[in-house]
Structures are given as structure tokens and as C-alpha cells.
Scaffold this motif. Structure first.
Motif, PDB file in Angstrom:
ATOM      1  N   MET A   1       0.833  -1.203   0.000  1.00 30.47           N
ATOM      2  CA  MET A   1       0.000   0.000   0.000  1.00 30.47           C
ATOM      3  C   MET A   1       0.872   1.259   0.000  1.00 30.47           C
ATOM      4  SD  MET A   1      -2.998   1.044   2.700  1.00 30.47           S
ATOM      5  CE  MET A   1      -1.896   1.210   4.093  1.00 30.47           C
ATOM      6  N   PHE A   2       1.991   1.234   0.759  1.00 28.67           N
ATOM      7  CA  PHE A   2       2.841   2.408   0.863  1.00 28.67           C
ATOM      8  C   PHE A   2       3.871   2.500  -0.261  1.00 28.67           C
ATOM      9  CE2 PHE A   2       1.243   2.090   5.177  1.00 28.67           C
ATOM     10  CZ  PHE A   2       1.059   3.416   5.534  1.00 28.67           C
ATOM     11  N   ASP A   3       4.194   1.356  -0.861  1.00 30.55           N
ATOM     12  CA  ASP A   3       5.232   1.341  -1.898  1.00 30.55           C
ATOM     13  C   ASP A   3       4.632   1.799  -3.224  1.00 30.55           C
ATOM     14  OD1 ASP A   3       7.474   0.905  -3.393  1.00 30.55           O
ATOM     15  OD2 ASP A   3       7.328  -1.281  -3.365  1.00 30.55           O
ATOM     16  N   LEU A   4       4.598   3.105  -3.436  1.00 29.57           N
ATOM     17  CA  LEU A   4       3.894   3.657  -4.599  1.00 29.57           C
ATOM     18  C   LEU A   4       4.631   3.422  -5.913  1.00 29.57           C
ATOM     19  CD1 LEU A   4       2.696   7.054  -3.066  1.00 29.57           C
ATOM     20  CD2 LEU A   4       1.473   4.869  -3.180  1.00 29.57           C
ATOM     21  N   ASN A   5       5.960   3.388  -5.872  1.00 32.46           N
ATOM     22  CA  ASN A   5       6.698   3.212  -7.133  1.00 32.46           C
ATOM     23  C   ASN A   5       7.101   1.765  -7.392  1.00 32.46           C
ATOM     24  OD1 ASN A   5       8.790   2.789  -5.341  1.00 32.46           O
ATOM     25  ND2 ASN A   5       9.930   4.655  -5.884  1.00 32.46           N
ATOM     26  N   GLY A   6       6.745   0.868  -6.474  1.00 32.63           N
ATOM     27  CA  GLY A   6       6.976  -0.555  -6.707  1.00 32.63           C
ATOM     28  C   GLY A   6       8.415  -1.001  -6.655  1.00 32.63           C
TER      29      GLY A   6
ATOM     30  N   LEU B   1      15.369  11.903   6.997  1.00 30.05           N
ATOM     31  CA  LEU B   1      14.319  11.276   6.178  1.00 30.05           C
ATOM     32  C   LEU B   1      14.855  10.815   4.815  1.00 30.05           C
ATOM     33  CD1 LEU B   1      11.336  13.749   6.846  1.00 30.05           C
ATOM     34  CD2 LEU B   1      12.003  11.701   8.135  1.00 30.05           C
ATOM     35  N   ASP B   2      16.090  10.348   4.821  1.00 32.06           N
ATOM     36  CA  ASP B   2      16.718   9.947   3.557  1.00 32.06           C
ATOM     37  C   ASP B   2      16.941   8.441   3.454  1.00 32.06           C
ATOM     38  OD1 ASP B   2      18.567   9.850   5.564  1.00 32.06           O
ATOM     39  OD2 ASP B   2      20.179  10.846   4.452  1.00 32.06           O
ATOM     40  N   LYS B   3      16.448   7.688   4.443  1.00 33.47           N
ATOM     41  CA  LYS B   3      16.619   6.231   4.408  1.00 33.47           C
ATOM     42  C   LYS B   3      15.362   5.558   3.869  1.00 33.47           C
ATOM     43  CE  LYS B   3      19.871   6.121   8.289  1.00 33.47           C
ATOM     44  NZ  LYS B   3      20.158   5.551   9.632  1.00 33.47           N
ATOM     45  N   LYS B   4      15.504   4.273   3.549  1.00 31.60           N
ATOM     46  CA  LYS B   4      14.390   3.483   3.039  1.00 31.60           C
ATOM     47  C   LYS B   4      13.859   2.566   4.138  1.00 31.60           C
ATOM     48  CE  LYS B   4      14.459   4.388  -1.554  1.00 31.60           C
ATOM     49  NZ  LYS B   4      13.301   4.665  -2.421  1.00 31.60           N
ATOM     50  N   LEU B   5      12.564   2.370   4.123  1.00 35.44           N
ATOM     51  CA  LEU B   5      11.933   1.435   5.057  1.00 35.44           C
ATOM     52  C   LEU B   5      11.734   0.104   4.352  1.00 35.44           C
ATOM     53  CD1 LEU B   5      10.469   0.719   7.711  1.00 35.44           C
ATOM     54  CD2 LEU B   5       8.383   1.662   6.705  1.00 35.44           C
ATOM     55  N   THR B   6      12.377  -0.938   4.865  1.00 36.53           N
ATOM     56  CA  THR B   6      12.223  -2.267   4.294  1.00 36.53           C
ATOM     57  C   THR B   6      11.128  -3.025   5.039  1.00 36.53           C
ATOM     58  OG1 THR B   6      13.849  -3.271   5.802  1.00 36.53           O
ATOM     59  CG2 THR B   6      14.685  -2.311   3.727  1.00 36.53           C
ATOM     60  N   ILE B   7      10.625  -4.070   4.421  1.00 37.49           N
ATOM     61  CA  ILE B   7       9.584  -4.879   5.061  1.00 37.49           C
ATOM     62  C   ILE B   7      10.134  -5.535   6.321  1.00 37.49           C
ATOM     63  CG2 ILE B   7      10.144  -6.889   3.620  1.00 37.49           C
ATOM     64  CD1 ILE B   7       6.670  -5.913   5.059  1.00 37.49           C
ATOM     65  N   GLU B   8      11.426  -5.890   6.300  1.00 31.53           N
ATOM     66  CA  GLU B   8      12.029  -6.513   7.471  1.00 31.53           C
ATOM     67  C   GLU B   8      12.046  -5.559   8.659  1.00 31.53           C
ATOM     68  OE1 GLU B   8      13.427  -6.499   4.489  1.00 31.53           O
ATOM     69  OE2 GLU B   8      13.240  -8.622   3.901  1.00 31.53           O
ATOM     70  N   LYS B   9      12.405  -4.293   8.412  1.00 31.37           N
ATOM     71  CA  LYS B   9      12.445  -3.321   9.495  1.00 31.37           C
ATOM     72  C   LYS B   9      11.048  -3.028  10.020  1.00 31.37           C
ATOM     73  CE  LYS B   9      14.231   1.203  10.867  1.00 31.37           C
ATOM     74  NZ  LYS B   9      15.036   2.383  10.487  1.00 31.37           N
ATOM     75  N   PHE B  10      10.076  -2.969   9.120  1.00 29.60           N
ATOM     76  CA  PHE B  10       8.708  -2.703   9.568  1.00 29.60           C
ATOM     77  C   PHE B  10       8.176  -3.856  10.414  1.00 29.60           C
ATOM     78  CE2 PHE B  10       4.090  -2.788   9.205  1.00 29.60           C
ATOM     79  CZ  PHE B  10       3.774  -1.493   9.596  1.00 29.60           C
ATOM     80  N   LEU B  11       8.441  -5.106  10.006  1.00 30.89           N
ATOM     81  CA  LEU B  11       7.976  -6.262  10.772  1.00 30.89           C
ATOM     82  C   LEU B  11       8.653  -6.318  12.140  1.00 30.89           C
ATOM     83  CD1 LEU B  11       7.814  -9.015   7.990  1.00 30.89           C
ATOM     84  CD2 LEU B  11       5.906  -7.820   9.082  1.00 30.89           C
ATOM     85  N   ASP B  12       9.934  -5.921  12.180  1.00 28.57           N
ATOM     86  CA  ASP B  12      10.636  -5.870  13.460  1.00 28.57           C
ATOM     87  C   ASP B  12      10.009  -4.817  14.362  1.00 28.57           C
ATOM     88  OD1 ASP B  12      12.957  -6.532  15.234  1.00 28.57           O
ATOM     89  OD2 ASP B  12      13.424  -4.422  14.860  1.00 28.57           O
ATOM     90  N   PHE B  13       9.664  -3.663  13.781  1.00 31.64           N
ATOM     91  CA  PHE B  13       8.985  -2.603  14.519  1.00 31.64           C
ATOM     92  C   PHE B  13       7.640  -3.098  15.049  1.00 31.64           C
ATOM     93  CE2 PHE B  13       5.602   0.605  14.156  1.00 31.64           C
ATOM     94  CZ  PHE B  13       5.995   1.506  15.130  1.00 31.64           C
TER      95      PHE B  13
END
Length: 247
Positions: free
Chosen positions: A1-6, A58-70
Motif C-alpha cells: 500500500m505504501f510502496d507507490l513506485n513498486g 528522512l533519507d533512508k528506506k523502510l524495508t519490510i524486514e524493518k517494519f515487521l521488526d517494529f
């Protein structure tokens, strides 16, 4: 949903764009537009999350791994907060009745039915209660994270005519959710849901209540749940040490 550019990751602008869109389309978001204090609260949470996910610049990328850890850390913090509110004893344990109250928090039962179940637990463990440790509490909710698969497994047992006794539930938890529930926790669960005390679990009622408990009431409003999720983060940040946002 958040990954707009795929590209497989999420940057701060994508996160901000979708978060604002969701806020505008929810009832809570509508109230934010009319009340500056609530709006500022949301912006504060959004800013803190953006800093945590994407760094101070605000220059880093959020990965799925980091989000799941959060997500995992947040859930653990919320559960720890719930557990600590029951005032554990000197051994770090809460009573079986306290555990039952936490289990039934979002059950949707009439108050009389809830009180009846809790009284049954108090009576059952009045003279030989062992208490419930935080580790047991966290393990049980790890088990609940797989409640849909547990529901499927218990349904097959029911169709096959097999009884849902304590050993069956322990086996399902181990094989489906990979959680080794303690015998004592299972005993308390059966005391809550085994109305006639015949040693058999009413799996339909148990699963329905546990699904409600896992959702924490977020399925009831017509909101997406995302905004409520953001508010939960802020509430936990105020009531606990800022473990997550300082990482």
C-alpha cells in the motif's frame, strides 16, 4: 500500500502521502481537521514514526524486514504494558483471574457473563494458584497471532469427531503456531471456556473471543484501523519508556 513506485521499499514521501490520504478518508481524520489539538497529536506521531523509519534526515528506506521488526517490538511493548498494569507479585506473576480479565477484555460478553467466568477462575485457583508469568503471557499472544490457522486445525478435529481437550490444544499450539503453551495456561483457558467443566473446549466460542482479543476492538469502527494504530503508538509512548522511538 505504501510502496507507490513498486521498488520494494518505502521512502518518507510515500509514507507521508499514504498516511495523509488515509487520515483524510477516516472518521478520526475528519475530526482532526476540526480540532487542532488532535491534528497536532497525529502530526507528532507521524513525525516521530517518520524519523524512526527513515532517519533524522528522512533519507533512508523502510524495508519490510524493518517494519515487521517494529511491529513485533510494538506488540511486545503493548502486551508488557497490559501485563504490568495488573501489578505482578514479587515473583513477576499475575493471578489467574487477572489473566482471565485480560483474555476477556474485548470478548463482547454481557458484563454478567464475563463476571461469571472470572468468578469460576477465582474459585478454581483460589487454593492452588501458580500465577501467570510475563513469558507465559507473551507466548499465549504469539499463539493468538496464528489464530486463523488454529481455527482451521480445531475445525478439522471437530469434523472428525475428536474432542478438543487440553492435550489437543497443546498439540495444535505446538504444531500450528510453534508455541509450547504451559499446562497451567491451558488449564486456565479451559476454566474460562469450559462452561460445564467436562474437560472439552468449545472451540467456536474460544476462537471467536480470541479473534476479538487479537483485534482489540479495531474491527468494530468503520475506520481503516491505521489511524487508531498511530494513536496507540502515541499512547504507549506516553505510558512506557520510549524504547522504540529511541532505537
Amino acid at each position: 500500500m505504501f510502496d507507490l513506485n513498486g521498488d520494494g521499499d518505502v521512502d518518507s514521501s510515500e509514507f507521508e502521502e499514504v498516511a495523509n490520504l488515509i487520515r483524510q478518508q477516516t472518521s478520526i481524520g475528519s475530526r482532526h481537521r476540526d480540532h487542532s489539538n488532535t491534528g497536532n497529536t497525529f502530526k507528532g506521531v507521524n513525525s516521530a514514526l517518520s524519523c524512526y523509519f527513515f532517519g533524522p534526515k528522512l533519507d533512508k528506506k523502510l524495508t519490510i524486514e524493518k517494519f515487521l521488526d517494529f511491529q513485533h517490538q510494538l506488540q511486545r511493548e503493548i502486551l508488557t504494558l497490559e501485563f504490568s498494569r495488573k501489578n505482578p507479585d514479587e515473583n513477576g506473576k499475575i493471578t489467574e483471574a487477572d489473566f482471565a480479565e485480560l483474555m476477556l477484555a474485548y470478548a463482547g460478553y454481557p458484563q454478567k457473563k464475563k463476571i461469571k467466568k472470572i468468578k469460576r477462575v477465582k474459585k478454581r485457583f483460589r487454593d492452588h494458584g501458580k500465577g501467570i508469568s510475563k513469558e507465559d503471557y507473551l507466548s499465549f499472544f504469539h499463539f493468538l497471532n496464528e489464530i486463523n490457522d488454529v481455527d482451521t486445525a480445531l475445525t478439522f478435529y471437530h469434523i472428525a469427531g475428536a474432542s478438543i481437550d487440553q492435550l489437543t490444544l497443546k498439540h495444535v499450539a505446538k504444531t500450528v503456531a510453534f508455541v509450547d503453551l504451559s499446562d497451567h495456561v491451558i488449564d486456565v483457558v479451559f476454566t474460562i471456556f469450559d462452561e460445564n467443566m467436562d474437560g472439552q473446549l468449545s472451540n467456536r466460542e474460544f476462537v471467536a473471543v480470541m479473534k476479538n482479543r487479537l483485534m482489540r476492538g479495531l474491527e468494530r469502527p468503520k475506520d481503516t484501523g491505521f489511524v487508531k494504530f498511530m494513536h496507540s503508538i502515541l499512547k504507549c509512548a506516553k505510558e512506557t519508556k520510549p524504547v522504540l522511538l529511541d532505537l
